[in-house]
Write an enzyme that holds these catalytic residues in place. Sequence first.
Site, PDB file in Angstrom:
ATOM      1  N   HIS A   7       0.795  -1.221   0.000  1.00 55.42           N
ATOM      2  CA  HIS A   7       0.000   0.000   0.000  1.00 55.42           C
ATOM      3  C   HIS A   7       0.831   1.277   0.000  1.00 55.42           C
ATOM      4  CE1 HIS A   7      -3.729  -2.141   0.304  1.00 55.42           C
ATOM      5  NE2 HIS A   7      -3.378  -2.735   1.417  1.00 55.42           N
ATOM      6  N   GLU A  66      -7.158 -12.162   4.780  1.00 57.29           N
ATOM      7  CA  GLU A  66      -7.844 -10.865   4.801  1.00 57.29           C
ATOM      8  C   GLU A  66      -9.098 -10.815   3.924  1.00 57.29           C
ATOM      9  OE1 GLU A  66      -5.181  -7.828   3.408  1.00 57.29           O
ATOM     10  OE2 GLU A  66      -4.170  -9.175   2.024  1.00 57.29           O
ATOM     11  N   ASP A  86      -9.489  -5.261   5.474  1.00 61.11           N
ATOM     12  CA  ASP A  86      -9.862  -6.027   4.284  1.00 61.11           C
ATOM     13  C   ASP A  86     -10.849  -7.142   4.615  1.00 61.11           C
ATOM     14  OD1 ASP A  86      -8.559  -4.943   1.939  1.00 61.11           O
ATOM     15  OD2 ASP A  86      -6.677  -5.430   2.910  1.00 61.11           O
TER      16      ASP A  86
END
Length: 262
Positions: free
Chosen positions: A44, A154, A180
Amino acid sequence: MNKVLEKIKAGEPTFGTWIQIGHPAIAEILAHFDFDWICVDMEHGVIDIETMTSLFRAIENGGSVPFVRLPSQDPAWIHRVLDAGAKGIIAPMVNSYKEARSVVDHAKYPHLYEDFYIEGSRGFGFSRSNLYGIDFDSSIEKANDDIMVIIQVEHRFSIYHLPEILRVRGIDATFIGPYDLSGSFGKPGDFEYPSYIELLKEYHETSISRKVPRGCHIVHPNKQSISKAVEDGYTFIALGLDVTFFAKGIKDCMSDLKESLK
C-alpha cells in the site's frame, strides 16, 4: 535462528510495526524503540525496492528484524525482497491452498527443502542476503529455516479455505487484515459486524486446532487493545504504523496548542 521466529515457536508474543514512509530516518526512529520486527509495506505504500533495502539497513542497525509485506504473490517479488535481505515476508490476500503453496515454494531454496509438498523454487545468486557472495554457503544453508513466511488472511474466502491453506507446510504464521476482512463483507472498519466476529472466531478455532501461530494488526493501539490481543493468543502483533504515529503526534500537539490559547 531468526529471533522473531524463535520467540513465536516458544509461544511468546512479538511486537512490530508497519512502515510506509520511505526514509531511513523513520526506520531508525522506529527501530530505536525496541520493536521485535518492522515491516516495510510494499503493498500500500509508495516505497521502491532500492529504498526498501536502505530501510532494511536502518532497521537492522537499530536491532529490529526487517519484514516485507509483498505488493503481490508474484514469485519475482518474493525472490527480490528475500535477496535484498528481508528476514520474513507477509503475502497479501491468500485465499487458497494453491496460492499459499506457491508463496512458500518460492520462498524456499530447492535442494535443502526436500519435501513432498514443497519443491522449493527460490533461485541461487549473489545478493545482499548473502553479503554479495562473501557469505554464500552459510547463508544458503540456514535460509530455509531462518526466513519467516506469513500468510495474510484478509478475505472471507481465506477463512472458508483456511483448513486447506494450513495444510501447506512451511507457513510460520497467518496474519489477519482487519480492514480487508471486514471489507470483504462490504463493511470496511466495522469490527462489530456479526459476520466479521463469527468469521474471526472460526479463524481462531481453525488456527489453534492446526497449531499455526496467529498475527493481527492493531492500527490504533492502546493498553486495552494490546492486552486483548495477547490474551487472545496472537503472537505476531503489529502496533500502529509510521503514518498514524506521525498523525497522532501532530493531532496531540495541535490539541495542546488550542488548549493553551484559550
